[in-house]
Design a protein around this motif. Structure first.
Motif, PDB file in Angstrom:
ATOM      1  N   THR A   1       0.885  -1.167   0.346  1.00  0.00           N
ATOM      2  CA  THR A   1      -0.037   0.039  -0.192  1.00  0.00           C
ATOM      3  C   THR A   1       0.828   1.316   0.085  1.00  0.00           C
ATOM      4  N   GLY A   2       2.143   1.040   0.948  1.00  0.00           N
ATOM      5  CA  GLY A   2       2.824   2.430   0.827  1.00  0.00           C
ATOM      6  C   GLY A   2       3.589   2.486  -0.658  1.00  0.00           C
TER       7      GLY A   2
ATOM      8  N   LEU B   1       0.853   3.930  -3.201  1.00  0.00           N
ATOM      9  CA  LEU B   1       0.375   5.228  -2.631  1.00  0.00           C
ATOM     10  C   LEU B   1       1.380   6.179  -3.203  1.00  0.00           C
ATOM     11  N   GLY B   2       2.734   6.150  -2.693  1.00  0.00           N
ATOM     12  CA  GLY B   2       3.897   6.855  -2.822  1.00  0.00           C
ATOM     13  C   GLY B   2       4.308   6.878  -4.298  1.00  0.00           C
TER      14      GLY B   2
ATOM     15  N   VAL C   1       0.095  12.564  -1.124  1.00  0.00           N
ATOM     16  CA  VAL C   1       0.534  11.368  -0.753  1.00  0.00           C
ATOM     17  C   VAL C   1       0.797  11.087   0.906  1.00  0.00           C
TER      18      VAL C   1
ATOM     19  N   GLY D   1      -1.399   8.196   2.934  1.00  0.00           N
ATOM     20  CA  GLY D   1      -0.553   7.395   3.601  1.00  0.00           C
ATOM     21  C   GLY D   1      -0.929   7.316   4.903  1.00  0.00           C
TER      22      GLY D   1
ATOM     23  N   THR E   1       2.283   3.097   7.082  1.00  0.00           N
ATOM     24  CA  THR E   1       2.163   3.478   5.626  1.00  0.00           C
ATOM     25  C   THR E   1       2.554   4.696   5.158  1.00  0.00           C
ATOM     26  N   GLY E   2       2.220   5.773   6.084  1.00  0.00           N
ATOM     27  CA  GLY E   2       2.467   7.224   5.488  1.00  0.00           C
ATOM     28  C   GLY E   2       3.981   7.487   5.679  1.00  0.00           C
TER      29      GLY E   2
ATOM     30  N   SER F   1       5.155   5.622   2.420  1.00  0.00           N
ATOM     31  CA  SER F   1       4.544   6.240   1.054  1.00  0.00           C
ATOM     32  C   SER F   1       5.591   7.586   0.858  1.00  0.00           C
ATOM     33  N   THR F   2       5.457   8.234   1.841  1.00  0.00           N
ATOM     34  CA  THR F   2       6.410   9.480   1.643  1.00  0.00           C
ATOM     35  C   THR F   2       7.859   9.308   1.327  1.00  0.00           C
TER      36      THR F   2
END
Length: 331
Positions: free
Chosen positions: A185-186, A189-190, A199, A203, A210-211, A214-215
C-alpha cells in the motif's frame, strides 16, 4: 552597484508581494479548510491576471513565476538522501524508477492521439510521473519559449493537482479493496499519487507506518526530477535550431538540487537548516505557482480543451496500473 540592486528590488517588490499574499491566502485555506494549497494558489492567482500586464507589478510577478520557482525546486534537495534510496530495497526502487520512465515514454507516444505535441506530452507526463505541480513547473522552465507555454503550464498544474486530490481520497479505498498489505500500500500510494502533500494525506490516513513508507517512495520519485530535467535540457539544447536561444547546458537550479542532496546524504546539513530550507522551498513554490496563475488568462486556459484533460487522466491511469502490476510481480 548597490544603487542598481536597490532600484531592481524596488521594481520587483510589488509583484513579489502580491504573489506572496496569494500564497499566504492559499496556505490559510489549506490549513483551515483542507483545500490543496497548490491548487488554491493558482486558482486565486488567475483572477488577478490583469496585474501581470500592469507596469508596477509585471516584473515582480514574472520574477516570482521563474526565479522563485527555481529556488523552491533547488531547495527540495535538502529532503533527499542516499539512505532513503537504500531503505526502500532494490526491487521496489527499480519499480519506482521504471514507473516514472515508463509514464514519460507512454506520454510521448500517446500525445498525437490527443492532438498534443511532444513538449506538452513531456510536460504533462513528467508532472504525472514525478511530483505533480513542482515537476510541471521545473520542466516548464526548461522548455523552449512558445506561444502557449504559460497556458499549458497552468493547465497541467491545475489538472494534476485535482487528480492528485481525488487519488488521495480514493486510492486508500482501492488498496484496501485489493487486499494489499502495508508495504504494498505504501509503495502504491507513494509511487502513483502526483503531489507530495496528497501522498502524505493518503498514506497517514491508512496508518503511520504506511504514511512513512509512502512519503519515502514519493521523495525517491522527487529525486528523479533533477536527472530527468538535466537530460531533457541537454536533448532540447541539442535539438534547438541554429540561431535560436538555447536552454542552458546545466540548469543552475538542478545543480543546486544535486549539491544539496549530496550534502544531506553525508549528513552535512543540520536538522534546523533542513526544516528552514523545506519551509522556504514550500513558500517559494507557492508564490511561484500563484504568479503562474496571475500570468494565465482563463479564456486561453479553456482553449486547451477536453482531449488534454483525458490525456492527463490516461497518463494517471497508466502509472497506477504499471505500479500495481509491478507490486504483484514482486509479490
Amino acid at each position: 552597484m548597490i544603487d542598481k540592486i536597490k532600484h531592481r528590488a524596488h521594481e520587483l517588490f510589488p509583484g513579489i508581494a502580491i504573489a506572496g499574499l496569494v500564497a499566504i491566502s492559499a496556505q490559510f485555506l489549506n490549513e483551515h479548510y483542507g483545500a490543496p494549497a497548490m491548487l488554491m494558489a493558482i486558482l486565486l492567482g488567475m483572477p488577478l491576471n490583469f496585474l501581470s500586464e500592469e507596469k508596477r507589478t509585471a516584473d515582480g510577478i514574472a520574477f516570482s513565476a521563474r526565479t522563485l520557482l527555481r529556488i523552491g525546486v533547488a531547495l527540495l534537495g535538502v529532503r533527499i538522501s542516499v539512505d532513503m534510496v537504500q531503505a526502500l530495497g532494490l526491487p521496489f526502487l527499480a519499480l519506482v524508477v521504471a514507473g516514472v520512465l515508463a509514464t514519460i515514454g507512454f506520454s510521448l507516444l500517446i500525445g498525437n492521439l490527443f492532438g498534443k505535441d511532444r513538449l506538452f506530452s513531456f510536460l504533462s507526463g513528467g508532472a504525472v510521473a514525478i511530483c505533480g505541480a513542482s515537476a510541471a513547473m521545473a520542466i516548464g522552465s526548461i522548455l523552449p519559449k512558445r506561444e502557449h507555454a504559460e497556458r499549458d503550464l497552468a493547465f497541467t498544474v491545475i489538472t494534476v493537482t485535482v487528480l492528485s486530490t481525488l487519488a488521495m481520497i480514493f486510492y486508500p479505498i482501492l488498496t484496501a479493496s485489493l487486499g494489499l498489505d502495508r508495504d504494498a500500500t505504501g509503495v502504491f500510494l507513494g509511487g502513483t499519487i502526483h503531489d507530495v502533500a496528497q501522498v502524505v494525506g493518503a498514506g497517514f490516513s491508512v496508518s503511520e507506518e504506511t504514511g512513512d513508507l509512502s512519503t519515502l517512495v514519493k521523495l525517491i520519485r522527487v529525486t528523479l526530477l533533477a536527472p530527468i530535467v538535466l537530460i531533457a535540457a541537454l536533448i532540447l539544447r541539442k535539438g534547438t535550431e541554429p540561431g535560436a536561444a538555447r536552454p542552458p547546458l546545466m540548469p543552475l537550479f538542478v545543480v543546486a538540487f544535486l549539491i544539496l542532496a549530496t550534502f544531506n546524504s553525508f549528513g552535512f546539513i543540520p536538522e534546523i537548516v533542513k526544516d528552514a530550507a523545506s519551509q522556504v522551498s514550500r513558500w517559494a513554490l507557492l508564490a511561484a505557482i500563484a504568479a503562474v496563475g496571475m500570468k494565465t488568462s482563463i479564456p486561453k486556459l479553456l482553449e486547451v480543451g477536453g482531449p488534454a484533460i483525458w490525456m492527463v487522466v490516461t497518463q494517471t491511469v497508466f502509472l497506477a496500473l504499471f505500479v500495481l502490476a509491478g507490486i504483484w510481480l514482486i509479490g
